[in-house]
Design a protein around this motif. Structure first.
Motif, PDB file in Angstrom:
ATOM      1  N   ILE A 106       0.942  -1.283   0.046  1.00 30.06           N
ATOM      2  CA  ILE A 106      -0.068  -0.293   0.031  1.00 30.06           C
ATOM      3  C   ILE A 106       0.579   1.236   0.023  1.00 30.06           C
ATOM      4  O   ILE A 106       1.571   1.422   0.927  1.00 30.06           O
ATOM      5  CB  ILE A 106      -1.024  -0.076   1.413  1.00 30.06           C
ATOM      6  CG1 ILE A 106      -1.763  -1.255   1.157  1.00 30.06           C
ATOM      7  CG2 ILE A 106      -1.871   1.248   1.234  1.00 30.06           C
ATOM      8  CD1 ILE A 106      -2.709  -1.376   2.443  1.00 30.06           C
ATOM      9  N   GLU A 107       0.584   2.069  -0.973  1.00 31.46           N
ATOM     10  CA  GLU A 107       1.369   3.320  -1.068  1.00 31.46           C
ATOM     11  C   GLU A 107       0.486   4.646  -0.930  1.00 31.46           C
ATOM     12  O   GLU A 107      -0.094   4.893  -1.943  1.00 31.46           O
ATOM     13  CB  GLU A 107       2.273   3.337  -2.579  1.00 31.46           C
ATOM     14  CG  GLU A 107       3.342   2.333  -2.619  1.00 31.46           C
ATOM     15  CD  GLU A 107       4.472   2.790  -2.364  1.00 31.46           C
ATOM     16  OE1 GLU A 107       5.043   3.861  -2.575  1.00 31.46           O
ATOM     17  OE2 GLU A 107       5.186   1.966  -1.386  1.00 31.46           O
ATOM     18  N   PRO A 108       0.759   5.293   0.039  1.00 32.19           N
ATOM     19  CA  PRO A 108      -0.025   6.577   0.049  1.00 32.19           C
ATOM     20  C   PRO A 108       0.422   7.334  -1.076  1.00 32.19           C
ATOM     21  O   PRO A 108       1.355   7.768  -1.353  1.00 32.19           O
ATOM     22  CB  PRO A 108       0.322   6.999   1.535  1.00 32.19           C
ATOM     23  CG  PRO A 108       0.833   6.070   1.988  1.00 32.19           C
ATOM     24  CD  PRO A 108       1.414   5.186   1.178  1.00 32.19           C
ATOM     25  N   LEU A 109      -0.728   8.187  -1.712  1.00 34.06           N
ATOM     26  CA  LEU A 109      -0.563   8.892  -2.862  1.00 34.06           C
ATOM     27  C   LEU A 109      -0.624  10.626  -2.269  1.00 34.06           C
ATOM     28  O   LEU A 109       0.458  11.548  -2.672  1.00 34.06           O
ATOM     29  CB  LEU A 109      -1.338   8.830  -3.899  1.00 34.06           C
ATOM     30  CG  LEU A 109      -1.068   7.468  -4.796  1.00 34.06           C
ATOM     31  CD1 LEU A 109      -2.021   7.218  -6.015  1.00 34.06           C
ATOM     32  CD2 LEU A 109       0.447   7.194  -5.262  1.00 34.06           C
ATOM     33  N   TYR A 110      -1.833  10.713  -1.892  1.00 33.92           N
ATOM     34  CA  TYR A 110      -2.256  12.362  -1.403  1.00 33.92           C
ATOM     35  C   TYR A 110      -3.260  12.042  -0.388  1.00 33.92           C
ATOM     36  O   TYR A 110      -4.132  11.098  -0.410  1.00 33.92           O
ATOM     37  CB  TYR A 110      -2.365  12.988  -2.350  1.00 33.92           C
ATOM     38  CG  TYR A 110      -3.364  12.831  -3.481  1.00 33.92           C
ATOM     39  CD1 TYR A 110      -4.625  13.421  -3.251  1.00 33.92           C
ATOM     40  CD2 TYR A 110      -3.413  11.849  -4.579  1.00 33.92           C
ATOM     41  CE1 TYR A 110      -5.835  13.019  -3.958  1.00 33.92           C
ATOM     42  CE2 TYR A 110      -4.421  11.514  -5.235  1.00 33.92           C
ATOM     43  CZ  TYR A 110      -5.651  11.942  -5.245  1.00 33.92           C
ATOM     44  OH  TYR A 110      -6.721  11.910  -5.791  1.00 33.92           O
ATOM     45  N   THR A 111      -3.636  13.220   0.046  1.00 32.05           N
ATOM     46  CA  THR A 111      -4.737  13.574   0.862  1.00 32.05           C
ATOM     47  C   THR A 111      -5.465  14.890   0.496  1.00 32.05           C
ATOM     48  O   THR A 111      -4.620  15.808  -0.155  1.00 32.05           O
ATOM     49  CB  THR A 111      -4.457  13.513   2.424  1.00 32.05           C
ATOM     50  OG1 THR A 111      -3.524  14.810   2.718  1.00 32.05           O
ATOM     51  CG2 THR A 111      -3.861  12.442   2.998  1.00 32.05           C
ATOM     52  N   GLU A 112      -6.499  14.832   0.858  1.00 31.95           N
ATOM     53  CA  GLU A 112      -7.666  16.172   0.258  1.00 31.95           C
ATOM     54  C   GLU A 112      -8.663  16.238   0.964  1.00 31.95           C
ATOM     55  O   GLU A 112      -9.190  15.513   1.664  1.00 31.95           O
ATOM     56  CB  GLU A 112      -7.685  15.863  -1.183  1.00 31.95           C
ATOM     57  CG  GLU A 112      -8.727  14.480  -1.546  1.00 31.95           C
ATOM     58  CD  GLU A 112      -9.086  14.522  -2.950  1.00 31.95           C
ATOM     59  OE1 GLU A 112      -8.992  15.479  -3.722  1.00 31.95           O
ATOM     60  OE2 GLU A 112      -9.578  13.567  -3.492  1.00 31.95           O
ATOM     61  N   PRO A 113      -8.885  17.334   1.185  1.00 31.37           N
ATOM     62  CA  PRO A 113     -10.044  17.628   2.133  1.00 31.37           C
ATOM     63  C   PRO A 113     -11.517  17.365   1.470  1.00 31.37           C
ATOM     64  O   PRO A 113     -11.671  16.965   0.326  1.00 31.37           O
ATOM     65  CB  PRO A 113     -10.132  19.236   2.258  1.00 31.37           C
ATOM     66  CG  PRO A 113      -9.542  19.674   1.024  1.00 31.37           C
ATOM     67  CD  PRO A 113      -8.486  18.682   0.656  1.00 31.37           C
ATOM     68  N   VAL A 114     -12.391  17.240   2.419  1.00 28.21           N
ATOM     69  CA  VAL A 114     -13.870  16.792   1.802  1.00 28.21           C
ATOM     70  C   VAL A 114     -14.673  18.215   2.127  1.00 28.21           C
ATOM     71  O   VAL A 114     -14.690  18.606   3.192  1.00 28.21           O
ATOM     72  CB  VAL A 114     -14.497  15.565   2.639  1.00 28.21           C
ATOM     73  CG1 VAL A 114     -15.881  15.585   2.283  1.00 28.21           C
ATOM     74  CG2 VAL A 114     -13.729  14.327   2.421  1.00 28.21           C
ATOM     75  N   GLN A 115     -15.349  18.427   0.955  1.00 28.85           N
ATOM     76  CA  GLN A 115     -16.303  19.714   1.203  1.00 28.85           C
ATOM     77  C   GLN A 115     -17.613  19.513   0.896  1.00 28.85           C
ATOM     78  O   GLN A 115     -18.022  18.506   0.200  1.00 28.85           O
ATOM     79  CB  GLN A 115     -15.714  20.606   0.284  1.00 28.85           C
ATOM     80  CG  GLN A 115     -14.102  21.114   0.715  1.00 28.85           C
ATOM     81  CD  GLN A 115     -13.496  22.235  -0.576  1.00 28.85           C
ATOM     82  OE1 GLN A 115     -13.169  21.679  -1.499  1.00 28.85           O
ATOM     83  NE2 GLN A 115     -13.386  23.234  -0.014  1.00 28.85           N
ATOM     84  N   VAL A 116     -18.522  20.538   0.900  1.00 28.37           N
ATOM     85  CA  VAL A 116     -20.018  20.406   0.709  1.00 28.37           C
ATOM     86  C   VAL A 116     -20.189  21.135  -0.600  1.00 28.37           C
ATOM     87  O   VAL A 116     -19.736  22.101  -0.770  1.00 28.37           O
ATOM     88  CB  VAL A 116     -20.903  21.079   1.880  1.00 28.37           C
ATOM     89  CG1 VAL A 116     -22.431  20.801   1.677  1.00 28.37           C
ATOM     90  CG2 VAL A 116     -20.328  20.374   3.284  1.00 28.37           C
ATOM     91  N   LEU A 117     -20.999  20.286  -1.507  1.00 32.28           N
ATOM     92  CA  LEU A 117     -21.419  20.935  -2.658  1.00 32.28           C
ATOM     93  C   LEU A 117     -22.965  21.351  -2.694  1.00 32.28           C
ATOM     94  O   LEU A 117     -23.653  20.359  -2.372  1.00 32.28           O
ATOM     95  CB  LEU A 117     -21.205  20.174  -3.745  1.00 32.28           C
ATOM     96  CG  LEU A 117     -21.669  20.494  -5.080  1.00 32.28           C
ATOM     97  CD1 LEU A 117     -20.821  21.685  -5.864  1.00 32.28           C
ATOM     98  CD2 LEU A 117     -21.260  19.361  -6.511  1.00 32.28           C
ATOM     99  N   MET A 118     -23.186  22.136  -3.208  1.00 30.47           N
ATOM    100  CA  MET A 118     -24.679  22.680  -3.091  1.00 30.47           C
ATOM    101  C   MET A 118     -25.014  23.655  -4.414  1.00 30.47           C
ATOM    102  O   MET A 118     -24.001  24.209  -4.883  1.00 30.47           O
ATOM    103  CB  MET A 118     -25.364  23.188  -1.785  1.00 30.47           C
ATOM    104  CG  MET A 118     -24.505  24.580  -1.732  1.00 30.47           C
ATOM    105  SD  MET A 118     -24.827  25.055   0.118  1.00 30.47           S
ATOM    106  CE  MET A 118     -23.900  24.121   1.034  1.00 30.47           C
TER     107      MET A 118
END
Length: 302
Positions: free
Chosen positions: A159-171
């Protein structure tokens, strides 16, 4: 029976003598003699008449054709393995989550093709659960998925971590919640949600965040592509929690609004999973490097 014994046998037949076979193989004549004797002992039958010129017995004539094909297959297999180790395999099969397929790979594939112009890529967009299943079944070389504590790691996986990113709300831009710069989970719980189907890591992440806070939520519509989310949300009061990479198109759309949460969920982690033997193949190494570079570049622009 060993390969060097077969090679010695073929050399004797093709040159007509043990001495000439020894010169061809780069060994001594006694070595050739011992290898032929060992081969005959393992088969339990005489292959050559010993005379001034080595001649095949009836059994030797039958065996010669088989031995020749065995050595050809060995040479072909060795050549293919060497080519694979040099990055010259014929195809690379990838199963990846939709955000990778939609927003990362189209940008970096031209650079990948420059490095491996003869290679055919086979790319399938799948949810994390399904991508891991086809990897486990040996149908793909690489799975790019969302990190999830629920999946069961196989002993042969790396398992190779690639990147992280935030979770946001779409409306929608006209949504009642769009007047707020940041939203609470309680506010989100009041509205119906567009959600990923079962088997997608984002579906579990959202469900767990609401459950952890003792809130019920309203999954009103199941979809499996970010583009479909955008089309539905633009025309409704539904909302969706999506990773940042899936919102690139929405960022420049005046009919849509993207908001952060007062208490955001953990960043989504994207992982590359392959087997130990595939990890160091040049095409796999190059592709993972390009994805990391692309993610770092986009993070610097955010």
């Amino acid at each position: 029976m060993r390969l060097d014994q077969l090679q010695s046998f073929l050399a004797v037949v093709e040159t007509g003598s043990f001495q000439a076979a020894a010169r061809r193989c780069g060994v001594t004549q006694p070595t050739i003699t011992r290898q032929i004797q060992a081969l005959e002992n393992s088969l339990g039958i005489q292959l050559l008449h010993r005379s001034n010129r080595a001649k095949l017995t009836v059994a030797g004539d039958l065996f010669f054709r088989r031995a020749h094909r065995i050595c050809q297959e060995w040479q072909a297999a060795s050549a293919e393995l060497k080519a694979m180790g040099n990055g010259q395999q014929q195809e690379l099969c990838i199963a990846a989550i939709h955000s990778i397929c939609r927003y990362f790979l189209p940008t970096l594939l031209p650079r990948f093709r420059q490095a491996f112009p003869q290679m055919q890529l086979r790319l399938t967009a799948l949810g994390s659960d399904r991508a891991l299943k086809v990897l486990q079944d040996g149908l793909v070389d690489l799975a790019i998925v969302m990190g999830d504590r629920h999946f069961l790691k196989q002993p042969e996986w790396v398992i190779e971590p690639l990147y992280t990113e935030p979770v946001q709300v779409l409306m929608a831009a006209e949504h009642p919640l769009a007047v707020n710069e940041r939203l609470t989970w309680e506010e989100l719980a009041r509205f119906p949600h567009v959600v990923f189907k079962d088997g997608y890591g984002m579906r579990r992440l959202v469900a767990e965040e609401f459950s952890r806070r003792g809130l019920s939520w309203q999954p009103a519509l199941e979809l499996n592509t970010p583009d479909a989310f955008i089309a539905v949300i633009r025309e409704s009061e539904m909302v969706a929690l999506l990773p940042h990479s899936a919102l690139k198109q929405a960022c420049h759309d005046p009919t849509l609004a993207i908001r952060d949460l007062v208490t955001p969920p953990p960043p989504r982690q994207v992982l590359a999973i392959t087997t130990r033997d595939r990890l160091h193949l040049p095409p796999v190494t190059q592709l993972l490097t390009l994805i990391r570079q692309q993610a770092a570049h986009e993070s610097s622009l955010s």
